[in-house]
Design an enzyme around this catalytic site. Structure first.
Site, PDB file in Angstrom:
ATOM      1  N   CYS A 174       0.824  -1.214   0.000  1.00  0.00           N
ATOM      2  CA  CYS A 174       0.000   0.000   0.000  1.00  0.00           C
ATOM      3  C   CYS A 174       0.856   1.260   0.000  1.00  0.00           C
ATOM      4  O   CYS A 174       1.681   1.472   0.899  1.00  0.00           O
ATOM      5  CB  CYS A 174      -0.920  -0.013   1.222  1.00  0.00           C
ATOM      6  SG  CYS A 174      -1.698   1.571   1.593  1.00  0.00           S
ATOM      7  N   CYS A 177       0.399   3.444   3.061  1.00  0.00           N
ATOM      8  CA  CYS A 177       1.084   2.868   4.225  1.00  0.00           C
ATOM      9  C   CYS A 177       2.576   3.180   4.181  1.00  0.00           C
ATOM     10  O   CYS A 177       3.190   3.501   5.202  1.00  0.00           O
ATOM     11  CB  CYS A 177       0.873   1.363   4.269  1.00  0.00           C
ATOM     12  SG  CYS A 177      -0.860   0.842   4.330  1.00  0.00           S
ATOM     13  N   CYS A 524      -0.101  22.029  -5.227  1.00  0.00           N
ATOM     14  CA  CYS A 524       0.306  20.647  -4.936  1.00  0.00           C
ATOM     15  C   CYS A 524       1.483  20.210  -5.809  1.00  0.00           C
ATOM     16  O   CYS A 524       1.387  20.196  -7.044  1.00  0.00           O
ATOM     17  CB  CYS A 524      -0.887  19.714  -5.150  1.00  0.00           C
ATOM     18  SG  CYS A 524      -0.468  17.969  -5.201  1.00  0.00           S
ATOM     19  N   CYS A 527       0.736  17.175  -7.971  1.00  0.00           N
ATOM     20  CA  CYS A 527      -0.089  17.524  -9.132  1.00  0.00           C
ATOM     21  C   CYS A 527       0.777  18.093 -10.257  1.00  0.00           C
ATOM     22  O   CYS A 527       0.579  17.776 -11.438  1.00  0.00           O
ATOM     23  CB  CYS A 527      -1.157  18.537  -8.738  1.00  0.00           C
ATOM     24  SG  CYS A 527      -2.247  17.990  -7.396  1.00  0.00           S
TER      25      CYS A 527
END
Length: 614
Positions: A174, A177, A524, A527
């Site tokens: 993940c 994670c 961001c 982004c």
């Protein structure tokens, strides 16, 4: 000064690589080696230690740091043996940025025998140099991991004995994670130093399926707080400092004990929120235990107190095992009692007690503030908010209550709705977004409904009749929602279609076409890194008449559909034709061209990867 043999060897490697020109060549810019996805492993393979900086060319902090970093490189080149200093443009080396979990710029890592050591100290030459030299010592080894690793075999024995422990359920693959892991470990190290320590633990949920099922883990990472084996949801931050602060607060009592009637009177006379107070004979009573268990589920949202003091009980006119919800004096009115009471019986359940506290947590007309809006008002819809200059100090209290009383007379007629007042200065930005910033009225009103729909009362002279007419028009469906939107583009430039608030439904919810939508924020960094990849993907897909590749600035445009909410930036959603109510979220770890193409292909058919505009 003569160069050391190791530094000379490094430069020989550079010259040799440049001659071969096979992608592994390493450039040197002002003493700092330039590493890429192609040459990184080749360069670092035989080096005991390397200092790495991940940067972005557009990053102001990176530009300001560059001279300091070059001075650092020059200083470490003089060490014996010299310590190589390198930099990586994370926007052009996405593989390395992902590999080292880079989420901000600049990020510094010390590579010790191929394993990264995070650097989170001051960005000064001396501070970094001291830490690098410390890690470079032959005998240095990272401290043992402070996070406890739990399995099915030892979970209960550890968790059931802990007064409080935070447990992360994660999956090794993940991406979220992996990004949390270093912050979680730093928090574990910090909390382990406290007296008493607050332990943090983790469970590989993919290997411990029984624990995953037992605690209803449905996504990763899932964090839960355990108190003597009982689980509570973790709703706190997910960075080091946020975790530490939140867990310290969680380790304190869920309910504060009151010792005097004067203490209670101060809470009511000076307080701004409804408080809950439980009266009990002692800590061994079953009512007290139920109250404290319930308090632990409510502690993040409500102010809870308890007392064993007989003078306080007399002042409140309560018996043991009785719980009161008490209004602060500023919210007293003739339309509701000053307190609500509940007696804890032998068969009273936690849900019943919780519902009592929640249902009486706000007055008929309370004050919505930046501090309480998420805790008390977030899920109370429809919510009618009346904005004006609010000041409960002695000189201005009368004017504040004058307008509030007009709201009270309407609020009592609509018990199915929530009413609140809010200070116009505190909510200046929200008023501007609603189009009421320049209304010229002393009082403005908005209704916030589910799905982020907002309705405004047209500027009129405010009184109870005007407010009642506005609320009735809302209930009859006669109002149109306000949609915050950037201007509609006159023309669409480039392969990515620009969507704004006013065009969202027309474009994204068009039932005849699929829409791949990126929700982004202008500030961001992720982004910005995605932008060229996303444009190349749009170019590849431009021949498909059944698909639009689009983007939307989610910070400047409203989306009135909960399924399309951004969960961090960027959020990528695929609105499949015929299933617009349930867009598919891109959950991939890598936002590269291949992964995004595969995502589209899996859900709506083949992508022509031969078409590409460079």
């Amino acid at each position: 000064m003569a160069q050391s043999s190791q530094q000379a060897a490094v430069e020989d490697d550079v010259e040799k690589d440049e001659e071969e020109d096979d992608g592994t060549a390493v450039l040197d810019e002002n003493g700092v080696f330039v590493l890429t996805d192609q040459n990184f492993d080749f360069f670092t393979a035989d080096k005991d230690i390397v200092l790495l900086e991940f940067y972005a060319p557009w990053c102001g902090h990176c530009k300001a740091f560059a001279p300091e970093y070059e001075q650092l490189a020059a200083a470490l080149a003089e060490d014996s043996p010299p310590i190589p200093v390198a930099k990586i443009d994370a926007t052009t080396a996405p593989g390395l940025a992902s590999r080292f979990d880079v989420s901000g710029y600049p990020t510094l890592k010390i590579l010790k025998k191929g394993k990264p050591v995070d650097y989170d100290g001051a960005r000064t030459k001396d501070a970094i140099m001291e830490r690098v030299r410390e890690v470079a010592e032959p005998g240095w080894a990272p401290p043992p991991e402070a996070t406890i690793v739990l399995t099915t075999n030892d979970f209960d024995s550890v968790v059931n004995e802990a007064e409080i422990i935070l447990v992360e359920f994660y999956a090794p693959w993940c991406g979220h994670c992996k990004r949390l892991a270093p912050e979680y470990e730093k928090a574990a190290q910090e909390l382990a130093k406290r007296s008493p320590p607050i332990p943090l633990a983790k469970v590989d949920a993919t290997a411990e399926s029984a624990l995953m099922s037992r605690f209803q883990v449905s996504g990763y990472p899932t964090l839960k707080i355990f108190r003597k084996g009982r689980a509570y949801e973790y709703n706190g931050p997910r960075d080091k400092y946020g975790i530490v602060s939140h867990m310290i607060a969680q380790a304190g009592p869920a309910s504060e004990q009151l010792h005097s009637a004067r203490q209670l009177q101060a809470l009511l006379g000076q307080g701004t929120s409804v408080i809950s107070v439980g009266a009990f004979s002692g800590q061994d009573s079953s009512g007290y235990k139920l109250y404290m268990d319930t308090a632990n589920t409510l502690r993040d949202e409500f102010q809870l107190y308890h007392t064993f003091d007989t003078t306080i009980k007399r002042a409140m006119k309560v018996a043991d095992d009785q719980v009161l919800s008490l209004l602060p004096e500023r919210f007293y009115s003739t339309f509701e009692p000053k307190s609500y009471s509940m007696h804890i019986e032998d068969d009273t359940g936690e849900d019943e007690l919780r519902n009592f506290v929640v249902n009486h947590a706000i007055p008929l007309v309370g004050q919505r503030t930046r501090d309480n809006e998420q805790k008390l008002y977030k899920d109370r819809h429809p919510l009618v908010v009346v904005f004006y200059g609010i000041d409960f100090s002695f000189d201005y209290r009368k004017a504040t209550q004058f307008w509030r009383k007009k709201v009270l007379t309407v609020a009592k007629e609509f018990p199915e709705m929530t009413f609140a007042i809010a200070d116009e200065e505190e909510y200046g930005t929200e008023l501007s977004q609603l189009g009421l910033g320049e209304s010229g009225e002393e009082v403005n009103v908005a209704i916030f409904d589910s799905g982020d729909r907002k309705f405004i009362m047209e500027p009129v002279e405010f009184d109870s009749d005007a407010l009642q007419d506005f609320v009735l028009a809302f209930k009859k469906g006669q109002l149109k929602p306000v949609i915050r939107s950037q201007p509609v583009p006159k023309t669409q430039k480039g392969p990515v279609h620009v969507v704004v608030g006013k065009t969202f439904e027309h474009v994204v919810l068009d039932l005849t076409r699929h829409v791949l939508l990126e929700l982004y924020a202008p500030w961001c960094g992720h982004c910005k890194k995605l932008q060229p990849v996303y444009e190349r993907l749009a170019s590849q897909l431009s021949g498909r008449e059944d698909l639009i590749v689009a983007k939307m600035d989610a910070t400047a445009n409203d989306i009135l559909h909960a399924a399309y909410k951004a969960e961090g930036f960027p959020t990528i959603l695929l609105a499949v034709r015929g299933r617009k109510d349930s867009p598919i979220r891109f959950e991939g770890e890598n936002r590269d061209l291949e992964s995004l193409s595969r995502f589209v292909e899996e859900h709506i058919g083949e992508v022509d990867s031969t078409k590409d505009e460079l």
